[in-house]
Design an enzyme around this catalytic site. Structure first.
Site, PDB file in Angstrom:
ATOM      1  N   GLN A 151       8.855   5.617 -13.572  1.00 27.83           N
ATOM      2  CA  GLN A 151       8.904   4.715 -12.418  1.00 27.83           C
ATOM      3  C   GLN A 151      10.101   3.768 -12.529  1.00 27.83           C
ATOM      4  O   GLN A 151      10.831   3.523 -11.562  1.00 27.83           O
ATOM      5  CB  GLN A 151       7.602   3.903 -12.338  1.00 27.83           C
ATOM      6  CG  GLN A 151       7.598   2.866 -11.224  1.00 27.83           C
ATOM      7  CD  GLN A 151       7.568   3.479  -9.848  1.00 27.83           C
ATOM      8  OE1 GLN A 151       6.711   4.302  -9.563  1.00 27.83           O
ATOM      9  NE2 GLN A 151       8.488   3.091  -8.974  1.00 27.83           N
ATOM     10  N   ASP A 239       2.762  -5.145  -8.532  1.00 32.47           N
ATOM     11  CA  ASP A 239       1.974  -3.922  -8.735  1.00 32.47           C
ATOM     12  C   ASP A 239       0.507  -4.307  -8.521  1.00 32.47           C
ATOM     13  O   ASP A 239       0.166  -5.501  -8.474  1.00 32.47           O
ATOM     14  CB  ASP A 239       2.212  -3.384 -10.162  1.00 32.47           C
ATOM     15  CG  ASP A 239       1.415  -2.110 -10.464  1.00 32.47           C
ATOM     16  OD1 ASP A 239       1.066  -1.374  -9.514  1.00 32.47           O
ATOM     17  OD2 ASP A 239       1.131  -1.864 -11.654  1.00 32.47           O
ATOM     18  N   CYS A 279       5.798  -0.395  -7.030  1.00 27.16           N
ATOM     19  CA  CYS A 279       5.798   1.018  -7.435  1.00 27.16           C
ATOM     20  C   CYS A 279       4.903   1.867  -6.539  1.00 27.16           C
ATOM     21  O   CYS A 279       5.082   3.076  -6.457  1.00 27.16           O
ATOM     22  CB  CYS A 279       5.377   1.135  -8.892  1.00 27.16           C
ATOM     23  SG  CYS A 279       3.797   0.357  -9.266  1.00 27.16           S
ATOM     24  N   ARG A 307      12.236   8.143  -6.871  1.00 26.74           N
ATOM     25  CA  ARG A 307      11.448   8.845  -7.897  1.00 26.74           C
ATOM     26  C   ARG A 307      11.970  10.276  -8.028  1.00 26.74           C
ATOM     27  O   ARG A 307      12.075  10.815  -9.123  1.00 26.74           O
ATOM     28  CB  ARG A 307       9.956   8.866  -7.518  1.00 26.74           C
ATOM     29  CG  ARG A 307       9.251   7.518  -7.537  1.00 26.74           C
ATOM     30  CD  ARG A 307       9.173   6.934  -8.950  1.00 26.74           C
ATOM     31  NE  ARG A 307       8.497   7.812  -9.883  1.00 26.74           N
ATOM     32  CZ  ARG A 307       7.183   7.878 -10.073  1.00 26.74           C
ATOM     33  NH1 ARG A 307       6.385   7.063  -9.400  1.00 26.74           N
ATOM     34  NH2 ARG A 307       6.645   8.713 -10.955  1.00 26.74           N
TER      35      ARG A 307
HETATM   36  N1  NVA Z   1      -0.492  -0.165 -12.823  1.00 28.58           N
HETATM   37  C1  NVA Z   1      -0.776   0.947 -11.956  1.00 28.58           C
HETATM   38  C2  NVA Z   1       0.466   1.713 -11.665  1.00 28.58           C
HETATM   39  C3  NVA Z   1       0.282   2.837 -10.674  1.00 28.58           C
HETATM   40  C4  NVA Z   1       1.534   3.600 -10.405  1.00 28.58           C
HETATM   41  C5  NVA Z   1      -1.821   1.836 -12.593  1.00 28.58           C
HETATM   42  O1  NVA Z   1      -1.730   2.105 -13.789  1.00 28.58           O
HETATM   43  O2  NVA Z   1      -2.748   2.245 -11.896  1.00 28.58           O
HETATM   44  N1   CP Z   2       4.083   4.908  -8.483  1.00 27.75           N
HETATM   45  C1   CP Z   2       3.398   5.987  -8.875  1.00 27.75           C
HETATM   46  O1   CP Z   2       3.465   6.418 -10.029  1.00 27.75           O
HETATM   47  O2   CP Z   2       2.711   6.584  -7.887  1.00 27.75           O
HETATM   48  P1   CP Z   2       1.559   7.674  -8.103  1.00 27.75           P
HETATM   49  O3   CP Z   2       0.460   7.010  -8.862  1.00 27.75           O
HETATM   50  O4   CP Z   2       1.148   8.076  -6.713  1.00 27.75           O
HETATM   51  O5   CP Z   2       2.144   8.812  -8.862  1.00 27.75           O
END
Ligand code: NVA
Ligand code: CP
Length: 326
Positions: A151, A239, A279, A307
């Site tokens: 990311q 996030d 993200c 990405r």
């Molecule tokens: N902090 C989030 C990021 C998702 C791309 C997770 O781990 O769910």
């Molecule tokens: N940002 C990200 O990793 O998105 P996904 O969880 O959809 O892959």
């Protein structure tokens, strides 16, 4: 060595000679400042379509393991492999039962006999280490509870497009001290960006990652003051408060993060040429609102596009020097 450079009629592409052949990418610090530069230069070139029609990963296959859900990571790695002339296979945890149906080490020892690379989205960073320890093909971290380094490659490609060299760039990460916060800290080590992490008390990022970064001379500041975090901010990043796997903590976290929602009003408080990144996925009504991701200062969908380009560049540098096994 893969000889596509001898075949191409584009001599300028020789500057993109693969430099990470066979290596793992488990965290941002698996790159050096020099290899980061090479991967980014390739990502920018790929976005300019300079690799169109080339198939540097022809005959190669990437296995993609998912212990958790994904839209962006799954789609962009799949499309990236296709565009590079290779192929991907998605293995959900319901199918393979990583560490449950079968030992992680045995999964690695099987996969390496068939595929040329593994991308895994897992809970534990140690699962990635175990996969990497037991196979001879590159292993890529597609997110763990600790880090999300692919990311950050897309994020920094987006920053370079907007601001040029990220060294000294003032980035504020506002929110939970989670995998994203930890990866921001590692990117500060790699690039010299100036990173402020603003969290509620008790939700700070990983202490070990932070101490290592500070020992390496990174410019990192921790604060609990949103006012301080927004002052002079060029890049505001947030996030989700409740990461995948943390659903049981949702109510407690929602209370702790009151005031941390990125709104258009908050975006007015960053510098006039500042940008907003996330993200994604967004939990609207918690860490942000649709009016912020759709705001003129938002670059979140450019970031999502990147990405693809950044991961194509990473896959290329890790895998293009390998001999296809068929
Ligand atoms: N902090 C989030 C990021 C998702 C791309 C997770 O781990 O769910
Ligand atoms: N940002 C990200 O990793 O998105 P996904 O969880 O959809 O892959």
């Amino acid at each position: 060595m893969y000889n596509y450079f001898l075949m191409t009629s584009e001599p300028t592409l020789t500057e993109h000679s693969p430099i990470l052949t066979g290596k793992n990418f488990l965290g941002s610090l698996d790159l050096t400042p020099q290899s980061y530069r090479k991967v980014m230069d390739t990502a920018h070139a790929m976005k300019r379509s300079e690799f169109r029609g080339l198939k540097p990963l022809e005959g190669q296959t990437l296995a993609m393991i998912f212990e958790k859900a994904s839209l962006r990571t799954r789609t962009t790695f799949d499309v990236a492999m296709y565009q590079l002339g290779g192929h991907s296979i998605t293995l959900s945890n319901a199918e393979i039962g990583l560490g449950v149906r079968e030992r992680v080490s045995d999964v690695a020892k099987n996969l390496e006999r068939w595929v040329d690379g593994i991308m895994a989205r897992v809970y534990l960073q140690t699962t990635l280490l175990e996969l990497a320890q037991h196979c001879r093909v590159p292993v890529i971290n597609g997110l763990s509870d600790s880090l999300h380094p692919v990311q950050l490659l897309a994020d920094y490609q987006t920053l370079e497009e907007r601001f040029g060299n990220p060294s000294g760039l003032k980035i504020t990460y506002l929110g939970d001290g989670n995998n994203m916060a930890n990866s921001h800290i590692e990117m500060s080590v790699l690039t010299g960006s100036d990173v402020t992490i603003c969290t509620p008390v008790g939700y700070e990022p990983n202490g070990g990652i932070l101490l290592n970064a500070l020992a390496a001379g990174a410019k990192i500041k921790l604060t609990h003051s949103i006012d301080e975090a927004l002052s002079g901010c060029q890049v505001l990043y947030t996030d989700v408060w409740i990461s995948m796997g943390q659903e049981a903590e949702a109510e407690r976290k929602r209370r702790a993060f009151a005031g941390y929602c990125v709104t258009p009003q908050m975006l007015e408080r960053i510098l006039p040429d500042g940008i907003f990144l996330h993200c994604l996925p967004a939990h609207y009504g918690e860490e942000t609102v649709p009016e912020a991701t759709e705001h003129p200062k938002s670059a979140v969908f450019d970031q999502a596009e990147n990405r693809l380009h950044a991961q194509k560049a990473l896959l290329y540098h890790l895998m293009a020097g390998q001999t296809a096994r068929w």
